[in-house]
Every structure is written in C-alpha cells, then in structure tokens.
Scaffold this motif. Structure first.
Motif, PDB file in Angstrom:
ATOM      1  N   ALA A   1       0.800  -1.218  -0.253  1.00  0.00           N
ATOM      2  CA  ALA A   1      -0.014  -0.010   0.024  1.00  0.00           C
ATOM      3  C   ALA A   1       0.968   1.278   0.025  1.00  0.00           C
ATOM      4  O   ALA A   1       1.831   1.180   0.387  1.00  0.00           O
ATOM      5  N   VAL A   2       0.301   2.227  -0.307  1.00  0.00           N
ATOM      6  CA  VAL A   2       0.796   3.467  -0.432  1.00  0.00           C
ATOM      7  C   VAL A   2      -0.081   4.484   0.601  1.00  0.00           C
ATOM      8  O   VAL A   2      -1.235   4.672   0.678  1.00  0.00           O
ATOM      9  N   LYS A   3       0.666   4.929   1.910  1.00  0.00           N
ATOM     10  CA  LYS A   3      -0.042   5.513   2.913  1.00  0.00           C
ATOM     11  C   LYS A   3       0.305   6.960   3.268  1.00  0.00           C
ATOM     12  O   LYS A   3       1.353   7.413   3.061  1.00  0.00           O
ATOM     13  N   LEU A   4      -0.505   7.898   3.608  1.00  0.00           N
ATOM     14  CA  LEU A   4      -0.156   9.317   4.096  1.00  0.00           C
ATOM     15  C   LEU A   4      -0.837   9.396   5.231  1.00  0.00           C
ATOM     16  O   LEU A   4      -2.175   9.248   5.595  1.00  0.00           O
ATOM     17  N   ASN A   5      -0.163   9.635   6.319  1.00  0.00           N
ATOM     18  CA  ASN A   5      -0.669   9.956   7.591  1.00  0.00           C
ATOM     19  C   ASN A   5      -0.718  11.379   8.110  1.00  0.00           C
ATOM     20  O   ASN A   5       0.788  11.971   8.138  1.00  0.00           O
ATOM     21  N   PHE A   6      -1.344  11.911   8.649  1.00  0.00           N
ATOM     22  CA  PHE A   6      -1.162  13.350   9.471  1.00  0.00           C
ATOM     23  C   PHE A   6      -1.529  13.408  10.864  1.00  0.00           C
ATOM     24  O   PHE A   6      -2.800  12.757  11.093  1.00  0.00           O
ATOM     25  N   LYS A   7      -0.805  14.098  11.582  1.00  0.00           N
ATOM     26  CA  LYS A   7      -1.278  14.255  13.044  1.00  0.00           C
ATOM     27  C   LYS A   7      -0.829  15.702  13.413  1.00  0.00           C
ATOM     28  O   LYS A   7       0.051  16.288  13.047  1.00  0.00           O
TER      29      LYS A   7
ATOM     30  N   LEU B   1       8.612  -6.863   0.595  1.00  0.00           N
ATOM     31  CA  LEU B   1       8.711  -8.157   1.185  1.00  0.00           C
ATOM     32  C   LEU B   1       9.034  -8.883   0.048  1.00  0.00           C
ATOM     33  O   LEU B   1       8.178  -9.079  -1.223  1.00  0.00           O
ATOM     34  N   ILE B   2      10.134  -9.625   0.005  1.00  0.00           N
ATOM     35  CA  ILE B   2      10.672 -10.561  -1.319  1.00  0.00           C
ATOM     36  C   ILE B   2      10.474 -12.070  -0.913  1.00  0.00           C
ATOM     37  O   ILE B   2      10.778 -12.509  -0.038  1.00  0.00           O
ATOM     38  N   ASN B   3       9.744 -12.820  -2.086  1.00  0.00           N
ATOM     39  CA  ASN B   3       9.667 -14.090  -1.920  1.00  0.00           C
ATOM     40  C   ASN B   3      10.847 -14.815  -2.419  1.00  0.00           C
ATOM     41  O   ASN B   3      11.175 -14.912  -3.562  1.00  0.00           O
ATOM     42  N   ALA B   4      11.791 -14.958  -1.510  1.00  0.00           N
ATOM     43  CA  ALA B   4      12.995 -15.382  -1.693  1.00  0.00           C
ATOM     44  C   ALA B   4      13.237 -16.714  -2.257  1.00  0.00           C
ATOM     45  O   ALA B   4      14.033 -17.308  -3.098  1.00  0.00           O
ATOM     46  N   ARG B   5      11.886 -17.780  -2.018  1.00  0.00           N
ATOM     47  CA  ARG B   5      12.136 -18.950  -2.574  1.00  0.00           C
ATOM     48  C   ARG B   5      11.634 -19.112  -3.936  1.00  0.00           C
ATOM     49  O   ARG B   5      12.242 -19.987  -4.646  1.00  0.00           O
ATOM     50  N   SER B   6      10.924 -18.311  -4.401  1.00  0.00           N
ATOM     51  CA  SER B   6      10.648 -18.188  -5.996  1.00  0.00           C
ATOM     52  C   SER B   6      10.834 -16.812  -6.495  1.00  0.00           C
ATOM     53  O   SER B   6       9.623 -16.129  -6.692  1.00  0.00           O
ATOM     54  N   ILE B   7      11.975 -16.177  -6.579  1.00  0.00           N
ATOM     55  CA  ILE B   7      12.112 -14.759  -6.883  1.00  0.00           C
ATOM     56  C   ILE B   7      11.442 -14.569  -8.421  1.00  0.00           C
ATOM     57  O   ILE B   7      10.931 -13.582  -8.774  1.00  0.00           O
ATOM     58  N   ASN B   8      11.651 -15.515  -9.330  1.00  0.00           N
ATOM     59  CA  ASN B   8      11.198 -15.421 -10.717  1.00  0.00           C
ATOM     60  C   ASN B   8       9.862 -15.412 -10.756  1.00  0.00           C
ATOM     61  O   ASN B   8       8.938 -15.081 -11.766  1.00  0.00           O
ATOM     62  N   GLU B   9       9.066 -16.133  -9.795  1.00  0.00           N
ATOM     63  CA  GLU B   9       7.731 -16.287  -9.883  1.00  0.00           C
ATOM     64  C   GLU B   9       6.861 -15.181  -9.404  1.00  0.00           C
ATOM     65  O   GLU B   9       5.619 -15.283  -9.558  1.00  0.00           O
ATOM     66  N   GLY B  10       7.415 -14.143  -8.816  1.00  0.00           N
ATOM     67  CA  GLY B  10       6.533 -13.074  -8.273  1.00  0.00           C
ATOM     68  C   GLY B  10       6.111 -13.243  -6.911  1.00  0.00           C
ATOM     69  O   GLY B  10       6.844 -13.805  -6.279  1.00  0.00           O
ATOM     70  N   GLY B  11       4.973 -12.674  -6.679  1.00  0.00           N
ATOM     71  CA  GLY B  11       4.474 -12.487  -5.351  1.00  0.00           C
ATOM     72  C   GLY B  11       5.159 -11.531  -4.351  1.00  0.00           C
ATOM     73  O   GLY B  11       4.975 -11.433  -3.091  1.00  0.00           O
ATOM     74  N   HIS B  12       6.086 -10.640  -5.017  1.00  0.00           N
ATOM     75  CA  HIS B  12       6.743  -9.572  -3.915  1.00  0.00           C
ATOM     76  C   HIS B  12       5.727  -8.648  -3.649  1.00  0.00           C
ATOM     77  O   HIS B  12       4.722  -8.175  -4.760  1.00  0.00           O
ATOM     78  N   LYS B  13       6.137  -7.929  -2.713  1.00  0.00           N
ATOM     79  CA  LYS B  13       5.292  -6.618  -2.240  1.00  0.00           C
ATOM     80  C   LYS B  13       6.304  -5.533  -1.859  1.00  0.00           C
ATOM     81  O   LYS B  13       7.314  -5.768  -1.341  1.00  0.00           O
ATOM     82  N   ILE B  14       5.674  -4.250  -2.143  1.00  0.00           N
ATOM     83  CA  ILE B  14       6.175  -3.089  -1.905  1.00  0.00           C
ATOM     84  C   ILE B  14       5.204  -2.142  -1.510  1.00  0.00           C
ATOM     85  O   ILE B  14       4.135  -2.221  -1.696  1.00  0.00           O
ATOM     86  N   GLY B  15       5.650  -1.308  -0.491  1.00  0.00           N
ATOM     87  CA  GLY B  15       4.736  -0.201  -0.005  1.00  0.00           C
ATOM     88  C   GLY B  15       5.759   0.865   0.657  1.00  0.00           C
ATOM     89  O   GLY B  15       6.882   0.753   0.866  1.00  0.00           O
ATOM     90  N   MET B  16       4.992   2.065   0.701  1.00  0.00           N
ATOM     91  CA  MET B  16       5.762   3.436   1.293  1.00  0.00           C
ATOM     92  C   MET B  16       4.593   3.954   2.200  1.00  0.00           C
ATOM     93  O   MET B  16       3.492   4.006   1.990  1.00  0.00           O
ATOM     94  N   ALA B  17       5.298   5.027   2.935  1.00  0.00           N
ATOM     95  CA  ALA B  17       4.401   5.857   3.789  1.00  0.00           C
ATOM     96  C   ALA B  17       5.038   7.095   4.220  1.00  0.00           C
ATOM     97  O   ALA B  17       6.475   7.169   4.063  1.00  0.00           O
ATOM     98  N   LEU B  18       4.149   8.071   4.183  1.00  0.00           N
ATOM     99  CA  LEU B  18       4.704   9.408   4.662  1.00  0.00           C
ATOM    100  C   LEU B  18       4.007   9.871   5.762  1.00  0.00           C
ATOM    101  O   LEU B  18       2.518   9.865   5.803  1.00  0.00           O
ATOM    102  N   ASP B  19       4.731  10.343   6.770  1.00  0.00           N
ATOM    103  CA  ASP B  19       3.967  10.669   8.135  1.00  0.00           C
ATOM    104  C   ASP B  19       4.432  12.333   8.133  1.00  0.00           C
ATOM    105  O   ASP B  19       5.425  12.628   8.381  1.00  0.00           O
ATOM    106  N   LEU B  20       3.334  12.889   8.529  1.00  0.00           N
ATOM    107  CA  LEU B  20       3.514  14.336   8.862  1.00  0.00           C
ATOM    108  C   LEU B  20       2.800  14.759  10.132  1.00  0.00           C
ATOM    109  O   LEU B  20       1.773  14.043  10.629  1.00  0.00           O
ATOM    110  N   GLU B  21       3.635  15.537  10.848  1.00  0.00           N
ATOM    111  CA  GLU B  21       3.153  15.821  12.369  1.00  0.00           C
ATOM    112  C   GLU B  21       3.676  17.315  12.538  1.00  0.00           C
ATOM    113  O   GLU B  21       4.497  17.946  11.939  1.00  0.00           O
ATOM    114  N   ALA B  22       2.531  18.039  13.069  1.00  0.00           N
ATOM    115  CA  ALA B  22       2.586  19.550  13.033  1.00  0.00           C
ATOM    116  C   ALA B  22       2.290  19.834  14.533  1.00  0.00           C
ATOM    117  O   ALA B  22       1.423  19.107  15.145  1.00  0.00           O
TER     118      ALA B  22
END
Length: 312
Positions: free
Chosen positions: A53-59, A291-312
């Motif tokens: 997922a791509v996440k944005l959080n603000f507090k 998150l890398i599927n090291a058992r079957s790298i060529n078969e896919g199933g990998h996940k990636i995500g990022m988050a941006l946290d803002l606080e003021a």
C-alpha cells in the motif's frame, strides 16, 4: 586554635528557612495488561512495514487538550482507497477524554474515557459505532485497573448486536516474572471464544513471552536489545491440530542514527522483509518497505509499500 564566634546580630534559626530540594521518589512500574505482554517484539516485526500500500498519515496537536489525526491508504493490488479521520479532546484536570472518528466506509465512532481520577490506575471507557450504510449500531464498555503487581481488564463488546461478548484478563507480576489469563464468552454460541494463558519473563533488555490459546495454539517470542541502537527478536507459533500452520520468524531493528532506522525480517516461507525509515526533517518522516519471496524470486509475489508521516 581558632574559635568560631557567633556575633550578636546572627540569628541561629536562619538555617530553618533554607529548604533543600527533595529528590523525587522513583515511580513504580505498573504491571502490563494481557494484550501488552510480549509487546517488545512489535517494534521489530510489526511497525515500519507498510507493505502492499501507499499511505499518508497526518497528526497535529492543539495545545495540550486536543489532537487530530487523518490518514489514507491506497491498496497497490486492488486500487481501493481507505481513509479515516479522528480527534480527541482531553480534560486532564477531570481525567476525561472524548474521542470521535470517521472513515470512508461511512462508519462513525465516539468514545469517552475516565482515567486516574476516581482511583489511581483505574480507567473506564465507553465507545459506540454506527454504520451509515447498513444501519448497524454497537456499543462497548471497558474497564482497566493497573497497579505494581497486578493488572485487570474487563470488557463487554457488541452491545446492541446479536453477538455480544464478555471478556476479561488478569496479569500477576512478581519481580521479573509475569503470569496472565484471558477469557471471553460469546452469547451467540454460548461458549468460551477465548481461553488463553501466558507467561513472561523480563530483564529490561531481554524479554521472553509464551502463551497458549484455547489449549491448542502455542506461541512464543524472544526479544533482545543487543545494543542501544540494535534490537532483535524471534517469534514462533504452532497449532497442535494443524502442522501446516506453524510459523517462524526472526527480525532485527537497527538505528543507523537518530534520523534513520533499518529493519529486516525473515519468515518460515523464506519471505524477506526490508524497511528503511528516515526522518527528512522535523515533523516529516518517510518509510519504504519490501517483502521479497526469496523461495521463488522469478515467480513474483513480491510486495512493496511506502508511507509518508506528517506531524505539526
């Protein structure tokens, strides 16, 4: 030999008016609740991995009495978006906190809690939720009492629904040892939905936690703070009637400096998790994880995500 002579203008009681500062008494550490047992590993395995997922959080805080939070998450696979917003208002002199929340599933929530006012260590709370789409309503009551060697909780969930649950837990702590029990009774099935036991041992930088859930699921975690900037953890779960449900993981968290944190973990299916969390500037932090599927790298199933946290 010299003699010390007190003059006639000297008041011998002058020292009575001098008050030396008193050293504050150390505050005894309160016993953890059942859900808090083994929580030291959560910073190693749980936080810092916004996978898939791509996440944005603000507090932000308004003085010492109000806090507002807002967040959004976009699922990389389905493209679904989920957003939420919450606020809380504190009246510290009365021990009261009022909260409200809303999310994109059109669910509204409200809550009131009262803490450390009637009795030190006692927290009482009530929360409600309402779904604008389905019209479903529910209410929950919670009570928690903490002292140095004992922590008790009691809750009633699902009031106003067909399936209400009454639960409670207790943890007894003595020196470095902790023993806990947790139960929950479901009115719909008229049976215990939780019947759990736990044992913990803590030496500050070394924590051992084991639990038995419904007498068939066995879990355990080991936490070790090797250095001030390096934490490691091991977790294991085994189900007695399902050998394929066994899970295992090992992970670590390393603070490169006060602004950059690295995390890594490996599970029983050769899933390798990597995370980089960086504080760009005061109030802004960015996290990227994979998150890398090291058992079957060529078969896919990998996940990636990022988050941006803002606080003021």
């Amino acid at each position: 030999m010299a003699k010390c002579v007190i003059g006639e203008g000297f008041d011998p009681n002058v020292f009575d008016s001098i008050k030396l500062p008193k050293r504050p008494k150390p505050k005894n550490q309160l016993a953890p609740t059942y859900d808090e047992l083994g929580g030291e590993c959560s910073g190693v395995f749980g936080g810092g991995y916004p996978l898939g997922a791509v996440k944005l959080n603000f507090k932000t805080k308004i003085g010492d009495f109000a806090e507002v939070k807002a967040g959004g998450s976009l699922n990389n696979d389905s493209g679904d978006f989920f957003g939420n917003m919450s606020s809380s208002y504190a009246m510290k002199e009365h021990g009261l906190t009022f909260s409200e929340s809303w999310d994109t599933s059109r669910t509204l929530g409200t809550g009131v809690s009262h803490e450390d006012n009637l009795v030190d260590g006692l927290k009482l709370g009530i929360s409600t939720s309402f779904s604008a789409d389905t019209g479903d309503k529910s209410c929950a009551l919670k009570a928690q009492y903490k002292m140095e060697n004992l922590a008790l909780t009691m809750n009633v969930d699902g009031l106003g629904t067909d399936d209400s649950t009454v639960g409670g837990s207790s943890v007894f702590a003595y020196d470095k040892f902790m023993v806990g029990y947790q139960m929950a009774f479901s009115s719909e099935n008229s049976e215990l939905s939780k019947n759990n036991f736990a044992f913990g041992y803590s030496m500050g930088d070394f924590v051992l936690h084991t639990s038995v859930n419904k007498l068939k699921e066995y879990t355990g975690t080991i936490y070790r703070k090797v250095q001030p900037n390096l934490e490691t953890g091991v977790q294991l779960a085994w189900v007695s009637d399902d050998s394929e449900a066994t899970t295992f993981g090992i992970g670590c968290k390393y603070d490169l400096d006060e602004n950059v944190t690295l995390r890594a973990k490996v599970d029983e299916s050769c899933g390798v998790g990597l995370s980089l969390q960086a504080k760009i500037r005061e109030g802004i932090s960015f996290t990227i994880a994979a998150l890398i599927n090291a058992r079957s790298i060529n078969e896919g199933g990998h996940k990636i995500g990022m988050a941006l946290d803002l606080e003021a």
